[in-house]
Write an enzyme that holds these catalytic residues in place. Sequence first.
Site, PDB file in Angstrom:
ATOM      1  N   SER A   1       0.830  -1.208   0.000  1.00 28.46           N
ATOM      2  CA  SER A   1       0.000   0.000   0.000  1.00 28.46           C
ATOM      3  C   SER A   1       0.862   1.255   0.000  1.00 28.46           C
ATOM      4  CB  SER A   1      -0.906   0.030   1.229  1.00 28.46           C
ATOM      5  OG  SER A   1      -1.776  -1.077   1.232  1.00 28.46           O
TER       6      SER A   1
HETATM    7  N1  SAH Z   1      -1.053  -4.294   3.776  1.00 26.12           N
HETATM    8  C1  SAH Z   1      -0.487  -4.872   2.587  1.00 26.12           C
HETATM    9  C2  SAH Z   1      -1.458  -4.686   1.444  1.00 26.12           C
HETATM   10  C3  SAH Z   1      -1.335  -5.741   0.442  1.00 26.12           C
HETATM   11  S1  SAH Z   1      -2.533  -5.635  -0.859  1.00 26.12           S
HETATM   12  C4  SAH Z   1       0.839  -4.230   2.240  1.00 26.12           C
HETATM   13  O1  SAH Z   1       0.983  -3.010   2.447  1.00 26.12           O
HETATM   14  O2  SAH Z   1       1.717  -4.914   1.739  1.00 26.12           O
HETATM   15  C5  SAH Z   1      -3.908  -6.492  -0.159  1.00 26.12           C
HETATM   16  C6  SAH Z   1      -3.663  -7.894   0.296  1.00 26.12           C
HETATM   17  O3  SAH Z   1      -4.926  -8.475   0.655  1.00 26.12           O
HETATM   18  C7  SAH Z   1      -3.077  -8.813  -0.770  1.00 26.12           C
HETATM   19  O4  SAH Z   1      -1.912  -9.389  -0.271  1.00 26.12           O
HETATM   20  C8  SAH Z   1      -4.177  -9.851  -1.011  1.00 26.12           C
HETATM   21  O5  SAH Z   1      -3.675 -11.132  -1.334  1.00 26.12           O
HETATM   22  C9  SAH Z   1      -4.898  -9.836   0.319  1.00 26.12           C
HETATM   23  N2  SAH Z   1      -6.265 -10.349   0.308  1.00 26.12           N
HETATM   24  C10 SAH Z   1      -7.194 -10.226  -0.678  1.00 26.12           C
HETATM   25  N3  SAH Z   1      -8.348 -10.836  -0.314  1.00 26.12           N
HETATM   26  C11 SAH Z   1      -8.132 -11.365   0.933  1.00 26.12           C
HETATM   27  C12 SAH Z   1      -8.931 -12.140   1.841  1.00 26.12           C
HETATM   28  N4  SAH Z   1     -10.193 -12.486   1.569  1.00 26.12           N
HETATM   29  N5  SAH Z   1      -8.383 -12.497   3.030  1.00 26.12           N
HETATM   30  C13 SAH Z   1      -7.099 -12.151   3.345  1.00 26.12           C
HETATM   31  N6  SAH Z   1      -6.302 -11.446   2.514  1.00 26.12           N
HETATM   32  C14 SAH Z   1      -6.803 -11.053   1.318  1.00 26.12           C
END
Ligand code: SAH
Length: 223
Positions: A74
């Site tokens: 993010s």
């Molecule tokens: N906070 C993270 C954001 C990653 S993007 C960072 O800054 O690196 C969002 C993440 O949510 C992805 O890794 C994706 O795989 C995850 N995601 C999507 N749907 C999800 C679900 N139902 N349960 C858990 N994680 C999920």
Amino acid sequence: MLPSQCNSNLLKDTLKHKGLRNKLIEEVISKGIKDPLVIDAMRKVPRHLFMDSGFLEHAYQDKAFPIAAGQTISQPYTVAFQTELLQLKPRDKVLEIGTGSGYQTAILLELKAQVYTIERQLELFKKTRLFFDKMGYRPKKFIFGDGYKGMPDEAPFDGIIVTAGAPEVPKALLQQLAIGGRLVIPVGVEDQEMMRITRISETEFKREQLGTFRFVPLLEDKN
Ligand code: SAH
């Protein structure tokens, strides 16, 4: 050992990195982030180490960036904004949905919260678990699973943060909030409205809409 003191070659956080990070934090502050504890946590976490090596140029820009499995780390401003909305105190229990690179997780840990986190992409889950071990980041629980379900066994939570765009607010997450607890979640399909939902009583919730953002989608079922 704290990550900021880590001096192995692979996980280096040098003065140059710290300088770049300070500039980034100034930018995040200029965009409206005020909470000194959040700002302090952002200063401590070496964002470049959460991205594949070679992306130093990108690590300290205020932008989201691709990580493994088609996901993104993010944007720093968004991380700060969501974290500020959570209003965490040390020892608060917080559930994070969408661990991804682990950057947001690390910010929550620097705030001394007890962190529970869920990732649904196996590849990312394995990679980030290894990385946490190397860095000494210790969430209370880090599971591979579906964040729509939350972590009922560990509820209630003082804070829940969702870092992927949810088409609607998952009911299970509302149920897992403590009274007074806050759910911070981007809601929408194309782009998302950032919502903070505070549990006022067993049955009452206060909803606030706090601006438009764009996230990768929160997906049901594992791939
Ligand atoms: N906070 C993270 C954001 C990653 S993007 C960072 O800054 O690196 C969002 C993440 O949510 C992805 O890794 C994706 O795989 C995850 N995601 C999507 N749907 C999800 C679900 N139902 N349960 C858990 N994680 C999920």
